[in-house]
Design a protein around this motif. Sequence first.
Motif, mmCIF file in Angstrom:
data_model
loop_
_atom_site.group_PDB
_atom_site.id
_atom_site.type_symbol
_atom_site.label_atom_id
_atom_site.label_comp_id
_atom_site.label_asym_id
_atom_site.label_seq_id
_atom_site.Cartn_x
_atom_site.Cartn_y
_atom_site.Cartn_z
ATOM 1 N N CYS A 149 0.859 -1.187 0.000
ATOM 2 C CA CYS A 149 0.000 0.000 0.000
ATOM 3 C C CYS A 149 0.894 1.235 0.000
ATOM 4 O O CYS A 149 1.701 1.426 0.906
ATOM 5 C CB CYS A 149 -0.900 -0.008 1.220
ATOM 6 S SG CYS A 149 -2.027 1.383 1.294
ATOM 7 N N THR A 171 -0.190 -3.915 -5.826
ATOM 8 C CA THR A 171 0.006 -2.568 -5.290
ATOM 9 C C THR A 171 -1.307 -1.795 -5.250
ATOM 10 O O THR A 171 -2.175 -1.962 -6.102
ATOM 11 C CB THR A 171 1.029 -1.770 -6.118
ATOM 12 O OG1 THR A 171 0.540 -1.620 -7.460
ATOM 13 C CG2 THR A 171 2.376 -2.473 -6.142
ATOM 14 N N VAL A 172 -1.417 -0.938 -4.242
ATOM 15 C CA VAL A 172 -2.547 -0.030 -4.094
ATOM 16 C C VAL A 172 -1.972 1.341 -3.751
ATOM 17 O O VAL A 172 -1.086 1.440 -2.894
ATOM 18 C CB VAL A 172 -3.509 -0.485 -2.973
ATOM 19 C CG1 VAL A 172 -4.635 0.520 -2.798
ATOM 20 C CG2 VAL A 172 -4.052 -1.869 -3.259
ATOM 21 N N LYS A 173 -2.466 2.389 -4.412
ATOM 22 C CA LYS A 173 -1.987 3.741 -4.134
ATOM 23 C C LYS A 173 -3.116 4.566 -3.520
ATOM 24 O O LYS A 173 -4.186 4.697 -4.107
ATOM 25 C CB LYS A 173 -1.469 4.410 -5.408
ATOM 26 C CG LYS A 173 -0.847 5.784 -5.167
ATOM 27 C CD LYS A 173 -0.094 6.286 -6.383
ATOM 28 C CE LYS A 173 -0.986 6.463 -7.583
ATOM 29 N NZ LYS A 173 -0.291 7.075 -8.722
ATOM 30 N N LEU A 174 -2.856 5.117 -2.338
ATOM 31 C CA LEU A 174 -3.851 5.903 -1.622
ATOM 32 C C LEU A 174 -3.516 7.389 -1.678
ATOM 33 O O LEU A 174 -2.348 7.764 -1.729
ATOM 34 C CB LEU A 174 -3.915 5.470 -0.152
ATOM 35 C CG LEU A 174 -4.372 4.041 0.140
ATOM 36 C CD1 LEU A 174 -4.329 3.775 1.639
ATOM 37 C CD2 LEU A 174 -5.757 3.790 -0.410
ATOM 38 N N ASN A 185 -8.557 3.305 5.696
ATOM 39 C CA ASN A 185 -8.317 2.759 4.357
ATOM 40 C C ASN A 185 -7.280 1.641 4.384
ATOM 41 O O ASN A 185 -7.427 0.617 3.720
ATOM 42 C CB ASN A 185 -7.877 3.866 3.407
ATOM 43 C CG ASN A 185 -8.998 4.829 3.065
ATOM 44 O OD1 ASN A 185 -10.170 4.454 3.131
ATOM 45 N ND2 ASN A 185 -8.659 6.053 2.716
ATOM 46 N N ILE A 186 -6.227 1.847 5.165
ATOM 47 C CA ILE A 186 -5.192 0.820 5.271
ATOM 48 C C ILE A 186 -5.748 -0.426 5.958
ATOM 49 O O ILE A 186 -5.480 -1.562 5.541
ATOM 50 C CB ILE A 186 -3.969 1.360 6.039
ATOM 51 C CG1 ILE A 186 -3.256 2.440 5.211
ATOM 52 C CG2 ILE A 186 -2.989 0.231 6.370
ATOM 53 C CD1 ILE A 186 -2.146 3.151 5.954
ATOM 54 N N ILE A 189 -7.717 -2.565 3.606
ATOM 55 C CA ILE A 189 -6.877 -3.284 2.633
ATOM 56 C C ILE A 189 -6.057 -4.366 3.318
ATOM 57 O O ILE A 189 -5.826 -5.438 2.759
ATOM 58 C CB ILE A 189 -5.945 -2.287 1.909
ATOM 59 C CG1 ILE A 189 -6.765 -1.252 1.134
ATOM 60 C CG2 ILE A 189 -4.975 -3.008 0.980
ATOM 61 C CD1 ILE A 189 -5.953 -0.059 0.660
ATOM 62 N N PRO A 191 -2.723 -4.497 4.022
ATOM 63 C CA PRO A 191 -1.594 -4.862 3.161
ATOM 64 C C PRO A 191 -0.490 -5.558 3.939
ATOM 65 O O PRO A 191 -0.445 -5.504 5.172
ATOM 66 C CB PRO A 191 -1.124 -3.506 2.638
ATOM 67 C CG PRO A 191 -1.461 -2.551 3.745
ATOM 68 C CD PRO A 191 -2.754 -3.058 4.328
ATOM 69 N N LEU A 194 3.541 -1.189 3.974
ATOM 70 C CA LEU A 194 3.258 0.201 3.645
ATOM 71 C C LEU A 194 4.511 0.790 3.020
ATOM 72 O O LEU A 194 5.637 0.468 3.418
ATOM 73 C CB LEU A 194 2.876 0.992 4.901
ATOM 74 C CG LEU A 194 1.699 0.449 5.715
ATOM 75 C CD1 LEU A 194 1.509 1.278 6.981
ATOM 76 C CD2 LEU A 194 0.432 0.438 4.882
#
Length: 533
Positions: A149, A171-174, A185-186, A189, A191, A194
């Motif tokens: 993340c 991958t995730v982009k916040l 949000n984290i 997810i 993840p 981080l």
Amino acid sequence: MIHEKLLIEKARNGNKTCRYNIDGQWKYLYSKYSPERINHLYEINQDTDIVVVLGLGLGYELAEIKKVTSKPIIIIEKDIFFFHELKNDTDLLNGVKVYCEDEYKQISLNKLNVQLVIHDHLIQCDVSFYNNVIKYFQGKKKMRVPVVCSFQHPTIVDDCLQAFQKLGYQTVKLPWTHKDNILKNIAKISPAYLFSVNYSEIVAEISETLKIPYISWTVDTPAYSLYYQRNLNYQYSSWFVYDESVVEDLKKKGMRNIHYMPVAANVERFQKIAISEIDRENYTSDVAFLGHSGASNEYAAIIEPRISKELKKCINELINTQCNDQSFVLKQLVNDEFMNKLEVESNLTIDRGEHPLLPRNEKLAFLLGRYHSYLERITLMSFLAGNFDLKIYGDEHWMNQKDVNLSSAYSGNAEHFIEMSKVFKCAKINLNITRSFVESGLPMRVFDVLGSEGFLVTNGKLDINRMFIDGKDLVVYRDLKDLKEIIRYYLEHEDLRNQIKHQGLETVKKKHTYEIRISKIMEIVRSSINRLN
């Protein structure tokens, strides 16, 4: 009904609403007017065997879910008081299993296809608990791809994420937003890691709360956030910094898990950028420099207007000494007597404040170093503008200089992702000036020029000698006179320019890509996690 964290109230329409004590603040989980209105569109997948809902709350969410599915439902709720509030509502809870606190660990789902339903407003009651629940159910899925993340950054974060993906990570982009929203949000997810370009204390705190390893890659100097005292106590953070001198300094001050990691180039992205005839017409020059002027600095804006001529003269002498030394000598030249006098005259307190790992003299040295770099760049560019076909790309302060040749060389601000590489590809000679307070590391410009197969002339730093060969991958200048001779020589020898820039590209492709850097970062992080466990 009230207990230490939950307060049930009557909403304006007569239905129940509630407030919950989150980190010492009472927050409404539902509307004070129409709490039953749930802003959530529920879509249950056809292949779902069982629906696991995080948070029971006042049951409004469950009522809506039961309208759209007849599949078995499990509720996991941290606070048993919510269940006590609803346990007599047999219609609502019919066919629903409720697990409170850590009872969810008893659930055996075997090979069932589980769909998690997560409610932001309910998981905020105990984000750490619900993050562990999400991890638990994700762990039931075989061969789960680890998720990284990340967070927005104006330049290189997408290059980093592309490297993560090539190495097998999802991958995730916040976006950057309020800390509470980032935390929720984290947690949703959940993840494995981080990641951020440049260190963020907010992410570090969330990392400690959720016990998720946090990787930061600092690529700018000075990075004041590295000097927080509390950094010494974080267990889940791994710091990577592009300047080894900063790393060694912070290690001596007790910072654990901090590592040297130079920046890199996304050669694959650069090679996709084609150059048209119009591009050659627009961007071709004998010499090009892409970078900030440094005119916006603390000394020029705040300190200089307030101090005496005598102190200005003293500072100019310090700056001249720095101009004649390739090492960052300002740190040694700034003493307590000088700092005290400057504080009195400028009415500016130069204290360690929230950055106790950064001594006062070093903080002032950074401020003066930024001013020195501004003077260095203006002096050098004025000289080049009067002798060569020069194009400068950067902030508008370049355009506002008294030197007519210099202001006329200003060609606007080159956009990072496409236009920057076109500048590097089309210029006969690209110039890099690493700032004096960057003691050993190299800025992204070095790797971006070489990765674009541009010809680079640069001042010297330890990492130049460590990573590249002068005269083979790039060319290093010592002073203004040397720079002038180098430019004239290579403008007359196109064959040598082409040979060197091609070799520079090959060196970057073999040794300095984001995939290579991220792979090394993850190797170090995994080793750190093993020690932590």
